[in-house]
Design an enzyme around this catalytic site. Sequence first.
Site, PDB file in Angstrom:
ATOM      1  N   SER A  48       0.724  -0.548  -0.047  1.00  0.00           N
ATOM      2  CA  SER A  48       0.051  -0.148   0.036  1.00  0.00           C
ATOM      3  C   SER A  48       0.745   1.412   0.197  1.00  0.00           C
ATOM      4  O   SER A  48       0.549   2.232  -0.282  1.00  0.00           O
ATOM      5  CB  SER A  48      -1.046  -0.124   1.309  1.00  0.00           C
ATOM      6  OG  SER A  48      -0.079   0.046   1.923  1.00  0.00           O
TER       7      SER A  48
ATOM      8  N   LYS B 214       0.725   4.217   6.509  1.00  0.00           N
ATOM      9  CA  LYS B 214       0.179   5.508   5.460  1.00  0.00           C
ATOM     10  C   LYS B 214       0.762   6.566   6.121  1.00  0.00           C
ATOM     11  O   LYS B 214       1.329   7.077   6.824  1.00  0.00           O
ATOM     12  CB  LYS B 214      -1.206   5.216   5.790  1.00  0.00           C
ATOM     13  CG  LYS B 214      -2.435   4.244   6.036  1.00  0.00           C
ATOM     14  CD  LYS B 214      -1.892   3.486   4.309  1.00  0.00           C
ATOM     15  CE  LYS B 214      -2.682   1.979   4.639  1.00  0.00           C
ATOM     16  NZ  LYS B 214      -2.381   1.596   4.004  1.00  0.00           N
TER      17      LYS B 214
END
Length: 233
Positions: free
Chosen positions: A59, A130
Amino acid sequence: MTDSDARPPERDRPARPVWVWRRWSRSVRLWVVVALSTVVLTVLTSSFVMQPFLIPSGSMEGTLQVGDRVMVNKLAYRFGGEVQRGDVIVFDGTGSFVAEESDPGLLGGLLRGAGAAIGLSRGSETDYVKRVIGIGGDRVRCCDSQGRIEVNGEPLNEPYLYPGDKPSHVRFDIQVPEGRLWVMGDHRSDSADSREYLGSPGGGTVPVDKVIGRVVLIGWPVDRWGWLRSDHG
């Protein structure tokens, strides 16, 4: 002649000098102390200062690759430092991305904790990595006429995006509550991030107090070693 007369006299085995045993004993004790001290120091450092973290998914490609071992600065926001847009953070997604963590059991918890302390496993199934796109008070929306994400009406320059990815395939327009963060992966087409949880409590945002720390270094593999700079553009 008896059998005893035929056998040569056995020589007594020379006794090992006492000083040899004492020296061996001291060496063993020294290595035990060194090993225990190393373990304790590693655990304390991992718990309070700098924690290794194993990147479990794609990701964050191409900034971070699957299998990368990164170092997370757990003091980055502890003494007046504030989370900024562009920071790559590790956070606990409990209550925002997941309801709660499954119980691994005593042995599973010990093995996971030991693996996390040296960067061989994730510390928890609810830990995520993230990039911060919006902080408390920001209005984050997708997208403008050129397909760019806007923060407070200004288009976001994102040189870290995975090659070929659009800023987002999902349209959104959210005001980030105070004390919370809007986070996204750099590989937007392969990232379950704040966009995925728009309908959840908090609207996909993450509480600041759930942030574990900021990613500052790629430590492994060796050919990818280097400091990770935040992109505040």
